[in-house]
Motif scaffolding. Sequence first.
Motif, short mmCIF file in Angstrom:
data_model
loop_
_atom_site.label_atom_id
_atom_site.label_comp_id
_atom_site.label_asym_id
_atom_site.label_seq_id
_atom_site.Cartn_x
_atom_site.Cartn_y
_atom_site.Cartn_z
N GLY A 55 92.41 32.34 53.98
CA GLY A 55 91.41 32.40 53.65
C GLY A 55 90.17 31.47 52.97
O GLY A 55 89.16 30.68 52.72
N SER A 56 91.22 31.42 51.64
CA SER A 56 90.92 31.52 50.21
C SER A 56 90.94 29.49 50.70
O SER A 56 91.30 28.77 51.04
N THR A 57 89.71 29.06 49.65
CA THR A 57 89.24 27.76 49.57
C THR A 57 89.98 27.25 48.71
O THR A 57 89.52 27.81 47.67
N TYR A 58 89.39 25.96 48.38
CA TYR A 58 89.54 25.03 47.20
C TYR A 58 88.79 23.75 47.31
O TYR A 58 89.00 23.38 48.39
N TYR A 59 88.02 23.41 46.65
CA TYR A 59 87.21 22.29 46.91
C TYR A 59 87.87 20.75 45.44
O TYR A 59 87.94 21.69 44.30
N ALA A 60 87.65 19.90 45.89
CA ALA A 60 87.50 18.77 44.47
C ALA A 60 85.50 18.97 43.76
O ALA A 60 84.65 18.81 45.11
N ASP A 61 85.89 18.62 42.70
CA ASP A 61 84.82 19.00 42.02
C ASP A 61 83.60 18.00 42.97
O ASP A 61 82.57 18.32 43.03
N SER A 62 83.74 16.77 43.47
CA SER A 62 82.91 15.78 43.28
C SER A 62 82.42 16.18 44.72
O SER A 62 81.81 15.95 45.81
N VAL A 63 82.96 17.28 45.71
CA VAL A 63 82.21 17.61 47.12
C VAL A 63 82.35 18.94 47.69
O VAL A 63 81.57 18.68 48.44
N LYS A 64 82.28 19.82 46.24
CA LYS A 64 81.57 21.36 46.45
C LYS A 64 80.38 21.23 45.86
O LYS A 64 79.19 20.07 46.11
N GLY A 65 79.93 21.98 47.07
CA GLY A 65 78.52 22.50 47.48
C GLY A 65 78.06 21.17 49.03
O GLY A 65 76.90 21.18 49.79
N ARG A 66 79.02 20.10 49.39
CA ARG A 66 78.44 19.52 49.91
C ARG A 66 79.78 19.41 51.16
O ARG A 66 79.42 19.23 52.90
N PHE A 67 80.82 19.94 51.27
CA PHE A 67 82.18 19.56 52.21
C PHE A 67 82.18 21.38 52.68
O PHE A 67 82.22 21.80 51.47
#
Length: 119
Positions: A55-67
């Motif tokens: 369940g750990s997740t990783y997001y690119a900075d450009s999509v954090k908070g949106r995706f």
Amino acid sequence: QVQLVESGGGTVQAGGSQSLSCAASGSMLSIKAMGWYRQAPGKQRELVASILSGGSTYYADSVKGRFTISRDNAKNTVYLQMNRLKPEDTAVYYCAIGTVVTTTPRDYWGQGTQVTVSS
């Protein structure tokens, strides 16, 4: 053979939302990681988000908070919910799975689905 079948995508106005899904099937090793990449015209493919089996997740900075990435381990399916879309999110989106624990899964790839965000 492993197959990844993506669904979703299309055209949406800026500020809108869209969701993608990707189902893995076929003979495969245990899936340790699943993720989404995207490639815009003239640019390199980049990782958007990934999720491990725990369940750990990783997001690119450009999509954090949106995706938001999520997965259903029982169905070997990964989802990407995209909110507050921007024109710069326009790209072909690819799902990928990994058979090792990694934030950049890339052992198997989907065929890609176009997401176009109009301004």
